[in-house]
Design a protein around this motif. Structure first.
Motif, PDB file in Angstrom:
ATOM      1  N   PHE A  22       4.006  -4.429  12.239  1.00 18.68           N
ATOM      2  CA  PHE A  22       2.802  -3.687  11.886  1.00 18.68           C
ATOM      3  C   PHE A  22       2.435  -3.948  10.422  1.00 18.68           C
ATOM      4  O   PHE A  22       3.310  -4.127   9.568  1.00 18.68           O
ATOM      5  CB  PHE A  22       2.998  -2.187  12.103  1.00 18.68           C
ATOM      6  CG  PHE A  22       3.079  -1.790  13.553  1.00 18.68           C
ATOM      7  CD1 PHE A  22       1.959  -1.353  14.231  1.00 18.68           C
ATOM      8  CD2 PHE A  22       4.282  -1.869  14.231  1.00 18.68           C
ATOM      9  CE1 PHE A  22       2.035  -0.988  15.561  1.00 18.68           C
ATOM     10  CE2 PHE A  22       4.375  -1.505  15.573  1.00 18.68           C
ATOM     11  CZ  PHE A  22       3.243  -1.069  16.231  1.00 18.68           C
ATOM     12  N   THR A  23       1.132  -3.946  10.143  1.00 18.53           N
ATOM     13  CA  THR A  23       0.632  -4.165   8.788  1.00 18.53           C
ATOM     14  C   THR A  23      -0.437  -3.134   8.466  1.00 18.53           C
ATOM     15  O   THR A  23      -1.077  -2.573   9.372  1.00 18.53           O
ATOM     16  CB  THR A  23       0.028  -5.571   8.637  1.00 18.53           C
ATOM     17  OG1 THR A  23      -1.052  -5.728   9.571  1.00 18.53           O
ATOM     18  CG2 THR A  23       1.075  -6.653   8.890  1.00 18.53           C
ATOM     19  N   SER A  24      -0.645  -2.886   7.174  1.00 16.53           N
ATOM     20  CA  SER A  24      -1.659  -1.919   6.754  1.00 16.53           C
ATOM     21  C   SER A  24      -2.646  -2.568   5.801  1.00 16.53           C
ATOM     22  O   SER A  24      -2.347  -3.583   5.153  1.00 16.53           O
ATOM     23  CB  SER A  24      -0.998  -0.713   6.071  1.00 16.53           C
ATOM     24  OG  SER A  24      -0.584  -1.025   4.749  1.00 16.53           O
ATOM     25  N   LEU A  47       5.068   6.133  10.810  1.00 20.12           N
ATOM     26  CA  LEU A  47       4.804   5.582   9.485  1.00 20.12           C
ATOM     27  C   LEU A  47       5.053   6.659   8.446  1.00 20.12           C
ATOM     28  O   LEU A  47       5.073   7.855   8.749  1.00 20.12           O
ATOM     29  CB  LEU A  47       3.377   5.029   9.369  1.00 20.12           C
ATOM     30  CG  LEU A  47       2.176   5.970   9.487  1.00 20.12           C
ATOM     31  CD1 LEU A  47       1.882   6.728   8.182  1.00 20.12           C
ATOM     32  CD2 LEU A  47       0.946   5.196   9.891  1.00 20.12           C
ATOM     33  N   ARG A  48       5.240   6.215   7.208  1.00 18.28           N
ATOM     34  CA  ARG A  48       5.445   7.140   6.093  1.00 18.28           C
ATOM     35  C   ARG A  48       4.727   6.590   4.861  1.00 18.28           C
ATOM     36  O   ARG A  48       4.840   5.404   4.551  1.00 18.28           O
ATOM     37  CB  ARG A  48       6.928   7.304   5.790  1.00 18.28           C
ATOM     38  CG  ARG A  48       7.226   8.278   4.641  1.00 18.28           C
ATOM     39  CD  ARG A  48       8.717   8.334   4.319  1.00 18.28           C
ATOM     40  NE  ARG A  48       9.496   8.685   5.499  1.00 18.28           N
ATOM     41  CZ  ARG A  48      10.447   7.910   6.012  1.00 18.28           C
ATOM     42  NH1 ARG A  48      10.721   6.735   5.465  1.00 18.28           N
ATOM     43  NH2 ARG A  48      11.117   8.299   7.073  1.00 18.28           N
ATOM     44  N   PRO A  70       1.452  -4.116  17.364  1.00 16.24           N
ATOM     45  CA  PRO A  70       1.635  -4.124  18.827  1.00 16.24           C
ATOM     46  C   PRO A  70       1.802  -2.724  19.411  1.00 16.24           C
ATOM     47  O   PRO A  70       2.866  -2.383  19.953  1.00 16.24           O
ATOM     48  CB  PRO A  70       2.898  -4.975  18.997  1.00 16.24           C
ATOM     49  CG  PRO A  70       3.697  -4.684  17.748  1.00 16.24           C
ATOM     50  CD  PRO A  70       2.679  -4.539  16.648  1.00 16.24           C
ATOM     51  N   PHE A  71       0.773  -1.901  19.285  1.00 19.06           N
ATOM     52  CA  PHE A  71       0.837  -0.586  19.913  1.00 19.06           C
ATOM     53  C   PHE A  71       0.993  -0.740  21.419  1.00 19.06           C
ATOM     54  O   PHE A  71       0.337  -1.563  22.051  1.00 19.06           O
ATOM     55  CB  PHE A  71      -0.444   0.200  19.616  1.00 19.06           C
ATOM     56  CG  PHE A  71      -0.577   0.623  18.176  1.00 19.06           C
ATOM     57  CD1 PHE A  71       0.105   1.724  17.692  1.00 19.06           C
ATOM     58  CD2 PHE A  71      -1.398  -0.099  17.306  1.00 19.06           C
ATOM     59  CE1 PHE A  71      -0.024   2.112  16.372  1.00 19.06           C
ATOM     60  CE2 PHE A  71      -1.529   0.288  15.977  1.00 19.06           C
ATOM     61  CZ  PHE A  71      -0.841   1.395  15.521  1.00 19.06           C
ATOM     62  N   ASN A 100       0.811  -1.219   0.000  1.00 23.98           N
ATOM     63  CA  ASN A 100       0.000   0.000   0.000  1.00 23.98           C
ATOM     64  C   ASN A 100       0.845   1.269   0.000  1.00 23.98           C
ATOM     65  O   ASN A 100       0.305   2.368   0.109  1.00 23.98           O
ATOM     66  CB  ASN A 100      -0.916   0.007   1.232  1.00 23.98           C
ATOM     67  CG  ASN A 100      -1.916  -1.129   1.216  1.00 23.98           C
ATOM     68  OD1 ASN A 100      -2.514  -1.419   0.181  1.00 23.98           O
ATOM     69  ND2 ASN A 100      -2.099  -1.779   2.356  1.00 23.98           N
ATOM     70  N   GLY A 101       2.161   1.118  -0.096  1.00 22.64           N
ATOM     71  CA  GLY A 101       3.046   2.269  -0.107  1.00 22.64           C
ATOM     72  C   GLY A 101       3.300   2.857   1.259  1.00 22.64           C
ATOM     73  O   GLY A 101       3.733   4.010   1.369  1.00 22.64           O
ATOM     74  N   ILE A 102       3.074   2.079   2.319  1.00 23.04           N
ATOM     75  CA  ILE A 102       3.245   2.579   3.683  1.00 23.04           C
ATOM     76  C   ILE A 102       4.436   1.883   4.336  1.00 23.04           C
ATOM     77  O   ILE A 102       4.481   0.650   4.420  1.00 23.04           O
ATOM     78  CB  ILE A 102       1.972   2.358   4.519  1.00 23.04           C
ATOM     79  CG1 ILE A 102       0.792   3.089   3.868  1.00 23.04           C
ATOM     80  CG2 ILE A 102       2.174   2.841   5.949  1.00 23.04           C
ATOM     81  CD1 ILE A 102      -0.512   2.930   4.607  1.00 23.04           C
TER      82      ILE A 102
END
Length: 384
Positions: free
Chosen positions: A56-58, A336-337, A381-382, A48-50
């Protein structure tokens, strides 16, 4: 106080770390500076370009002008401010639409597993709905970012029509945050010479009547403040920000977040995060990009959200399309970016009630004729 009076932070006992005005010691810490993220460095951009830290996953949950999941509802253009609300065993994410004349707000409902079960409109035919704020009684304030704009109280779970709240003032509204201890709603104003307001409803939980006040302070950056009543909240013929002598000016008020005695708010015009200590009745800088040693990790300061653990997540309007993390020990680092969307901005960061999912939008997405806003979810895992 000079501009280096930054980020007074502490840790609440009993294992619940948080920024807390009531526990500030009175000693000023050094400015927040770049440091290692508690989650580690960002990895390569995903599908997704992140770019995210390890673990972590988007996923994409909605795109402008396309149906949301398997629903028949078409997601709005220019998604902006947002928030999450508990809904049975699931939750709802609401999002404003910063479109002229037809803006409004929409909602996506998720089940306990995080699957999309429905999407629907909660506000229609309003003007440039930018940010807003979640209220403790379960409503979402959607704010119009236009001269003499209104605040609308909306109902994220649906079934109840939105209500205009003119008593909260008519000005270029941006964001709102509720302080249940003092029974007030803080409000930011997106003007280069705007003000910081609070609304005191006559009855807590009922925004139909009350008193609008503006923050009054000396010429310095930090120090004690007071509040003065705005004589004409309707803002005509004299704009609300010019009605009270001594009202403190802020360069482009943006996001607003209240937690444990402190209201944090941002100003995009000078890339600052401010902290209003509601207990000590003073204001201080929490971040200023001009005070950072080296290249500032956070520019285009915009929406802000906090966690029960005391972390602040600040989204960039432009910059290099990051959400940056400011920790209670005064470190600031990218969380994140988004790549390939340099003409957009990140909007509406909000955590699901359980804290394990972060929602946000890229308002304009990628450039080109088929571009449109994209709303994302990040899981991982925040820290709690």
């Amino acid at each position: 106080m000079d501009r280096r009076s930054v980020l007074r932070a502490t840790v609440v006992g009993a294992g619940a770390a948080a920024f807390s005005g009531s526990l500030w010691t009175g000693a000023f810490a050094a400015p927040a500076q770049p440091g290692a993220s508690p989650y580690g460095p960002l990895g390569s951009p995903d599908a997704n370009g992140i770019a995210l830290p390890a673990g972590f996953t988007s996923r994409v949950v909605a795109r402008s002008r396309q149906r949301v999941g398997d629903t028949s509802y078409v997601w709005h253009d220019a998604p902006d401010g947002g928030a999450c609300f508990a809904a049975g065993t699931g939750w709802v994410y609401v999002s404003n639409s910063e479109i002229s004349r037809t803006g409004g707000a929409s909602a996506i409902r998720f089940d306990a597993s995080g699957d999309v079960v429905s999407a629907y409109r909660i506000l229609a035919n309003t003007n440039r709905n930018c940010a807003g704020g979640a209220m403790p009684w379960g409503t979402w304030l959607s704010c119009e970012e236009v001269a003499r704009g209104y605040v609308y109280e909306t109902y994220p779970l649906g079934g109840t029509g939105a209500v205009r709240r003119p008593a909260m003032g008519r000005f270029c509204h941006e964001a709102a945050a509720a302080d249940p201890v003092r029974g007030v709603i803080y409000l930011t104003e997106d003007e280069s010479n705007g003000c910081f307001y609070r609304f005191r409803p006559d009855t807590w939980g009922d925004l139909s009547t009350g008193t609008l006040e503006v923050l009054v302070a000396g010429s310095g950056t930090s120090g004690p403040v007071s509040w003065a009543r705005v004589p004409d909240p309707d803002g005509g013929p004299i704009a609300t920000r010019f009605q009270v002598s001594g009202a403190k000016r802020f360069n482009g008020g943006e996001g607003c977040h209240y937690a444990d005695g402190v209201c944090w708010f941002t100003t995009k015009g000078d890339n600052r995060v401010w902290a209003y200590d509601a207990v000590g009745q003073r204001i201080d800088l929490a971040y200023d990009d001009s005070l950072v040693s080296g290249t500032p990790p956070l520019t285009g300061v915009d929406n802000i959200v906090g966690t029960p653990g005391g972390d602040l997540y600040v989204a960039e309007d432009g910059g290099n399309m990051e959400i940056c993390l400011i920790t209670p020990d005064e470190r600031i680092a990218p969380f994140l970016r988004i790549s390939g969307q340099s003409s957009s901005e990140i909007c509406g960061p909000a955590f699901a009630p359980a804290g394990g999912r972060l929602y946000f939008s890229s308002q304009r997405g990628t450039s080109g004729a088929s571009s449109g806003g994209i709303t994302y979810e990040v899981r991982g895992p925040f820290r709690s």
